[in-house]
Design a protein around this motif. Sequence first.
Motif, PDB file in Angstrom:
ATOM      1  N   LEU A 183      -5.264   4.483   3.176  1.00  0.00           N
ATOM      2  CA  LEU A 183      -4.563   3.264   3.603  1.00  0.00           C
ATOM      3  C   LEU A 183      -4.749   3.033   5.098  1.00  0.00           C
ATOM      4  CD1 LEU A 183      -2.666   0.970   2.776  1.00  0.00           C
ATOM      5  CD2 LEU A 183      -0.760   2.498   3.230  1.00  0.00           C
ATOM      6  N   THR A 238       0.987   4.092  -2.853  1.00  0.00           N
ATOM      7  CA  THR A 238       0.784   5.489  -2.472  1.00  0.00           C
ATOM      8  C   THR A 238       1.875   6.380  -3.045  1.00  0.00           C
ATOM      9  OG1 THR A 238      -0.367   4.884  -0.442  1.00  0.00           O
ATOM     10  CG2 THR A 238       0.646   7.067  -0.496  1.00  0.00           C
ATOM     11  N   CYS A 283      -3.946   9.338  -0.164  1.00  0.00           N
ATOM     12  CA  CYS A 283      -3.711   7.893  -0.212  1.00  0.00           C
ATOM     13  C   CYS A 283      -3.308   7.351   1.152  1.00  0.00           C
ATOM     14  CB  CYS A 283      -2.635   7.559  -1.246  1.00  0.00           C
ATOM     15  SG  CYS A 283      -3.158   7.790  -2.941  1.00  0.00           S
ATOM     16  N   GLY A 305       0.816  -1.215   0.000  1.00  0.00           N
ATOM     17  CA  GLY A 305       0.000   0.000   0.000  1.00  0.00           C
ATOM     18  C   GLY A 305       0.844   1.258   0.000  1.00  0.00           C
TER      19      GLY A 305
END
Length: 64
Positions: free
Chosen positions: A48, A19, A44, A15
């Motif tokens: 997340l 990002t 982002c 993640g």
Amino acid sequence: MENLSASEKNGLRGGLLITVMAAFIAGIASENFVTGFVITAVVCGVALLAATVLARIVISRRNR
């Protein structure tokens, strides 16, 4: 909350990579690289974090 499992750590690494990549592309596409990068990275990052918290809530309720 307990320590992160190996799959959670790998998911967070993935993640974070996505990002950074999205923020970099948004920075290139915007008129001001730094502003586009920072705004996209923050959005982002919050998404997340929210996904991680919600996943932990669902897992903890399922394990009851």
